[in-house]
Write a protein that holds these residues in place. Sequence first.
Motif, short mmCIF file in Angstrom:
data_model
loop_
_atom_site.label_atom_id
_atom_site.label_comp_id
_atom_site.label_asym_id
_atom_site.label_seq_id
_atom_site.Cartn_x
_atom_site.Cartn_y
_atom_site.Cartn_z
N ILE A 52 -4.53 0.46 10.18
CA ILE A 52 -5.28 0.19 11.43
C ILE A 52 -6.14 -1.05 11.27
O ILE A 52 -6.20 -1.89 12.17
CB ILE A 52 -6.12 1.43 11.82
N LEU A 53 -6.78 -1.20 10.12
CA LEU A 53 -7.62 -2.38 9.87
C LEU A 53 -6.79 -3.67 9.89
O LEU A 53 -7.18 -4.66 10.53
CB LEU A 53 -8.35 -2.24 8.54
N VAL A 54 -5.64 -3.65 9.22
CA VAL A 54 -4.77 -4.83 9.22
C VAL A 54 -4.28 -5.13 10.64
O VAL A 54 -4.29 -6.28 11.09
CB VAL A 54 -3.58 -4.64 8.24
N GLY A 55 -3.89 -4.10 11.37
CA GLY A 55 -3.46 -4.29 12.76
C GLY A 55 -4.56 -4.86 13.63
O GLY A 55 -4.33 -5.75 14.46
N VAL A 110 -3.38 9.87 2.85
CA VAL A 110 -2.97 9.56 4.21
C VAL A 110 -4.10 8.89 4.99
O VAL A 110 -3.89 7.87 5.67
CB VAL A 110 -2.48 10.84 4.94
N ALA A 111 -5.31 9.40 4.90
CA ALA A 111 -6.42 8.84 5.66
C ALA A 111 -6.70 7.38 5.25
O ALA A 111 -6.90 6.51 6.09
CB ALA A 111 -7.67 9.69 5.48
N ALA A 112 -6.69 7.12 3.93
CA ALA A 112 -6.95 5.77 3.44
C ALA A 112 -5.83 4.82 3.86
O ALA A 112 -6.08 3.69 4.27
CB ALA A 112 -7.09 5.77 1.92
N THR A 113 -4.60 5.30 3.78
CA THR A 113 -3.46 4.47 4.16
C THR A 113 -3.49 4.15 5.65
O THR A 113 -3.30 2.99 6.04
CB THR A 113 -2.14 5.18 3.80
N LEU A 114 -3.73 5.14 6.46
CA LEU A 114 -3.81 4.91 7.92
C LEU A 114 -4.98 3.98 8.26
O LEU A 114 -4.85 3.11 9.12
CB LEU A 114 -3.94 6.24 8.68
N VAL A 172 0.84 -1.19 0.00
CA VAL A 172 0.00 0.00 0.00
C VAL A 172 0.88 1.25 0.00
O VAL A 172 0.63 2.22 -0.73
CB VAL A 172 -0.97 0.01 1.21
N GLY A 173 1.94 1.23 0.81
CA GLY A 173 2.87 2.36 0.83
C GLY A 173 3.54 2.57 -0.52
O GLY A 173 3.70 3.71 -0.99
N ARG A 174 3.92 1.50 -1.16
CA ARG A 174 4.57 1.59 -2.48
C ARG A 174 3.60 2.15 -3.51
O ARG A 174 3.96 3.00 -4.33
CB ARG A 174 5.05 0.21 -2.91
N GLN A 175 2.36 1.68 -3.46
CA GLN A 175 1.34 2.16 -4.41
C GLN A 175 1.09 3.64 -4.18
O GLN A 175 0.94 4.41 -5.13
CB GLN A 175 0.05 1.34 -4.23
N GLN A 176 1.06 4.05 -2.90
CA GLN A 176 0.86 5.47 -2.59
C GLN A 176 2.01 6.31 -3.14
O GLN A 176 1.79 7.41 -3.65
CB GLN A 176 0.74 5.67 -1.07
#
Length: 184
Positions: free
Chosen positions: A148-151, A140-144, A128-132
């Motif tokens: 959080i969802l994965v965590g 930022v909001a979607a990535t965070l 996800v970070g690489r795609q961003q």
Amino acid sequence: VSDCNAIGDFYTCASLLENPIRTNLQTVIREYTEHRLSLAIKARERRTALDEAATERVLQWIEETHGQMTKLVAQAVREGTPIAVPLANTLNGVTSAHAARLAAVKDRLPSAIVLLLFAAALASTMLVGRQQGATGKPQVAATLSFIILVGFVVYVILDLNQPAKGLVMVSQEPLERLLSAMAK
């Protein structure tokens, strides 16, 4: 629930016996149920599993209680109870349910699976970070939210793997209801 049902079926079957075996067997079953419930409540309060020595003492007590139940059932069979087969079957149900519960308590995710879980979480977060970074327009909001969802998913899986502690605990309500029904 299946453990509770097995104990309840055995108690009901024991209620069809003649005295004094009925009273003796029902007393042992009630004590067994009280002890099982108290162990679960203590584990919930401690939020930790028993140490090895305490676990052995508990298992020894359960085995002795199963032995008492078996002796009382054998006595009822020798005295010619007409419900010998259902009585023996329900006793077998109690011991089988105990074995299944014990196996479930000891059954944990293998370390390799936990490691794979963390690796998958890390890899998906990195992708996800690489795609961003590749799009040039970071969200930022979607990535965070994704992180959080994965965590959260990883936390819930690991929490389910620890029945004696954590947020998700096995309900003892069926055993509590059974015990209150036995008191009547």
